[in-house]
Structure formats: structure tokens, C-alpha cells
Scaffold this motif. Structure first.
Motif, PDB file in Angstrom:
ATOM      1  N   GLU A  21       0.807  -1.215   0.000  1.00  0.00           N
ATOM      2  CA  GLU A  21       0.000   0.000   0.000  1.00  0.00           C
ATOM      3  C   GLU A  21       0.842   1.267   0.000  1.00  0.00           C
ATOM      4  O   GLU A  21       0.308   2.366   0.121  1.00  0.00           O
ATOM      5  CB  GLU A  21      -0.921   0.002   1.226  1.00  0.00           C
ATOM      6  N   PRO A  78      -3.797   7.283   1.395  1.00  0.00           N
ATOM      7  CA  PRO A  78      -2.857   6.939   0.316  1.00  0.00           C
ATOM      8  C   PRO A  78      -3.497   6.975  -1.069  1.00  0.00           C
ATOM      9  O   PRO A  78      -2.827   7.257  -2.051  1.00  0.00           O
ATOM     10  CB  PRO A  78      -2.404   5.517   0.691  1.00  0.00           C
ATOM     11  N   ALA A 316      -1.515   2.545  -4.825  1.00  0.00           N
ATOM     12  CA  ALA A 316      -0.390   3.295  -4.250  1.00  0.00           C
ATOM     13  C   ALA A 316       0.638   3.713  -5.287  1.00  0.00           C
ATOM     14  O   ALA A 316       1.440   4.608  -5.032  1.00  0.00           O
ATOM     15  CB  ALA A 316       0.300   2.458  -3.170  1.00  0.00           C
TER      16      ALA A 316
END
Length: 409
Positions: A21, A78, A316
Motif C-alpha cells: 500500500e 494513500p 499506491a
């Protein structure tokens, strides 16, 4: 009594999932924190050959690196970091935003409201004034930060262009304020910084925040991990023997597990990139208009990973392409419709949105096209979709409806 098998998330597996991530920049920061507590770990972030470290020390940090350092505090999610990076790439040398939120929304494949929300968060960055739309907006952000933006000052900022055309007298006549008051307000504005980003170095290019790089060769598009951002892990050499079961032995085992997890993460990222380079070669060459329908599930099935793993990597990650540094999510899109005979996906929604944007740009200002008329023009290009599909894609692309476009023009 009953015997059964269960799957348990170990600490190492949980950490490996967490690495998926993170972008390369965030991963480097995390690894440095872990290495500070583990003497076996050595973290090295690659530095491009053309970048002179002495110049970096003289010029100071770059604007993009400053924004990245503040990103976890300003934009915690994120999934919004790719939008923030796209906005940062649209800044000029003074920190003024040169692209509209509609353009950034089309580039990142998200709604305009989501881009505006990320932009509002970024406008709180220090020094104040970065991510402003104009000089007046830049000065207004600095005044608002200290509680000095009242109605009179706002009226002066709204017509700041008159200052260069007709001087204080023209500005006083337009704002209906006394000349002496306008003079004092303008004097206050001259104390502010019209170029808040000028203090930062421009050495580091924005493409260095990408996780993958796509390069066109004679054999087609090739993908590689970005050497400028990908961290490298190695095992340190400590003198003497390490007793079994000691703390040093445990830390070495954890370091080896961490190195293996990073290698798996990088291999998975490359596997995803190779599929994207093959399936979306038209998009890389010609832009959004050539984007093909592609889902994360299809990529996961091809490379032998779970769909959630591909989703974490894609959400990500970002890539350096001929169209700039873009989030990996831009490569994925569901079909606007399926072929009625073969049921194969056809016409990626962003590609249709790009075609709609071109049609809207060519329309008459007095008589904008309705969604039905846009659908008719799309059919002339071989894209047969309903009026409702046109409306949905138009809204997702941040294009206003017919009435709003006419009123705005």
C-alpha cells in the motif's frame, strides 16, 4: 475433539501486505524507520547520475520533495496521493497552479469534487500561497492564514488587475473605498510574498516520484522500476559470531524476511507493469483516447495474484509515461458497453470521456450539444452508447451539462 486447518496472519505477512500500500517514496521512509532499530538492515535509495549532490546542498530541497514530506499530514489517505502528485506537477516555479481541476480530474480519472477536496488540503501547506490559482489567490491565502482577509481586502484582491491598468484611483473607484484606504491595503499586499515557491530548488524533476517507468523501444513498450525512487535493501556485515537464539540472531532473521518481502513486492509491481505495457500500449502512445477496458481482476488472474493484492499495488503506485507521471489507476477502466454479439468489453469509459470532451470543445457557445446529440456524434465514430451512458461518463469526466455550459459561456 476436532482437527481443523486455519490461516493465521503472521507479523511478517501483515508487514508484507502493508508494503503493497506504499509508494516507493513512502516505502523508503518506512524502511529507514525500521532500519534505525535493526543493525542488520542497510537501506540505500538510488540517486540519479545527473543529479549533483553538491548542487542539492547549495540549492536546498526541491518543491516536489517538500510537498512529499508534508503529504502524510496534509493528505492522509494513500489513495489520494496520486491526485496530490498530479496537482504538484501542475505548479509553476512560483507555486501557482497552471492546470484546472477539471484537467487534473480527467488526467487522474477521478471526479472534480475529489480533486477539489485534495487541493483544499494541499493549500494549507507552508509556505502559504502554494497551490493558488492566481497571484490574487496566492496573496489571499497568506492573509487568510493570519486572519487578515476581510471584505475590504477581498474586494481589492478581486480587482487587483486594475492596479497595473489605472493605478490606485481606478482600484478605489471600482471597490468604492476611500483612496487612502486602498493605498494602505495595497501597502499591506506588498509586504506579502508573491512567489512562495521561489525559495525551493528546481533541480529535482517531478518524474522522480514515479514507481515505474515506461519506455518505448523497437520491441514495444518496456517497463522498469524507477531507479530514482526504488529503495535497495541489503544485509549488513557484523563482526563476530552470532549466538543462536540471541537478539542479534532474531534481528537478522527479521531482516532477511524483510528483504524477501520487498523483493516480492517489487516483483509483483513489475509483473503488473508488464501487463499494463502490453495491454495499454495504445494509451501510452496516443493518450486516453486509445485506452482499452482493463480490470484489476483480469490482471490478477494473468499474473497469479489475488485481486486485492493488485488493487493495493495499483492504488499506491504511479508511473512515468510520455503523458507525465500518472497514477497506475489511470490504466484501468471498465467498458462503457459490451459487444452485443460476443459480449466482449468495448470502449473504455475514459476514452469515451475524452471523445465527449472533444465534441464539447467543438460545439457552438450559443447552442451547446445535449447528451442525445453527443451520443449521435459518438455513433459517427463507431461508439454506440445511450444518452444515459453519455450523461454518466460526462459527469465522471467533470464536464458540465448543457444548461451549465451555456450559462457559463
Amino acid at each position: 475433539m476436532r482437527q481443523q486447518t486455519a490461516l493465521r496472519l503472521t507479523l511478517g505477512l501483515t508487514r508484507s501486505i502493508g508494503f503493497l500500500e506504499l509508494s516507493n517514496v513512502e516505502l523508503t521512509q518506512t524502511l529507514h524507520e525500521i532500519a534505525s532499530d535493526n543493525p542488520w538492515l542497510m537501506v540505500q535509495a538510488a540517486r540519479p547520475a545527473e543529479f549533483n549532490s553538491a548542487d542539492a546542498e547549495d540549492d536546498g530541497p526541491s518543491l516536489i520533495s517538500h510537498i512529499l514530506s508534508q503529504l502524510p499530514h496534509l493528505v492522509p489517505a494513500p489513495r489520494d496521493h496520486a491526485i496530490a502528485i498530479a496537482l504538484a506537477e501542475a505548479l509553476d516555479a512560483n507555486g501557482i497552479l497552471t492546470a484546472t481541476t477539471d484537467a487534473v480530474a480527467r488526467r487522474t480519472g477521478v471526479t472534480r469534487d475529489r480533486v477539489n477536496a485534495v487541493l483544499d488540503a494541499l493549500r494549507r501547506i507552508e509556505p502559504r500561497g502554494v497551490f493558488a490559482h492566481s497571484l490574487a489567490d496566492c496573496l489571499g491565502l497568506q492573509l487568510a492564514a493570519v486572519g487578515a482577509l476581510d471584505a475590504e481586502m477581498q474586494s481589492v484582491l478581486d480587482r487587483l488587475d486594475l492596479l497595473t491598468q489605472g493605478g490606485l484611483e481606478a482600484l478605489a473607484a471600482e471597490t468604492r473605498l476611500p483612496l487612502s484606504r486602498v493605498a494602505s491595503l495595497v501597502a499591506r499586499l506588498r509586504e506579502l510574498d508573491p512567489r512562495p515557491a521561489a525559495r525551493f530548488s528546481s533541480q529535482t524533476s517531478a518524474s522522480r516520484v514515479a514507481d515505474l517507468t515506461f519506455t518505448e523501444t523497437t520491441d514495444g513498450w518496456q517497463v522498469a522500476l524507477n531507479p530514482e525512487t526504488t529503495p535497495r535493501l541489503s544485509l549488513a556485515t557484523l563482526g563476530g559470531s552470532v549466538p543462536r537464539g540471541s537478539r542479534l540472531s532474531q534481528e537478522r532473521r527479521e531482516a532477511n524476511m524483510l528483504i524477501a518481502a520487498i523483493e516480492r513486492r517489487n516483483k509483483s509491481m513489475l509483473d503488473v507493469g508488464r501487463v499494463l505495457a502490453r495491454e495499454q500500449s495504445g494509451f501510452l502512445s496516443d493518450g486516453v483516447g486509445s485506452l482499452r477496458p482493463l480490470t484489476k481482476r483480469a490482471v490478477a488472474l494473468e499474473i497469479g495474484l489475488h485481486e486485492s493484492t493488485v488493487g493495493r499495488l495499483v492504488n499506491a503506485g504511479s508511473a512515468a509515461t510520455p503523458h507525465g507521471t500518472i497514477p497506475l489507476t489511470r490504466f484501468f477502466s471498465r467498458a462503457a458497453r459490451r459487444d452485443p454479439i460476443t459480449d466482449e468489453p468495448r470502449f473504455a469509459a475514459p476514452a469515451v470521456g475524452e471523445m465527449i470532451a472533444r465534441i464539447v470543445e467543438s460545439e457552438s457557445a450559443e447552442k451547446p450539444f445535449s447528451d442525445t446529440q453527443i451520443a449521435e456524434r459518438l455513433s459517427r465514430h463507431g461508439i454506440t452508447v445511450s444518452r444515459r451512458v453519455v450523461s454518466n461518463i460526462r459527469n465522471r469526466a467533470g464536464i458540465d451539462n448543457r444548461a451549465t455550459r451555456k450559462r457559463r459561456r
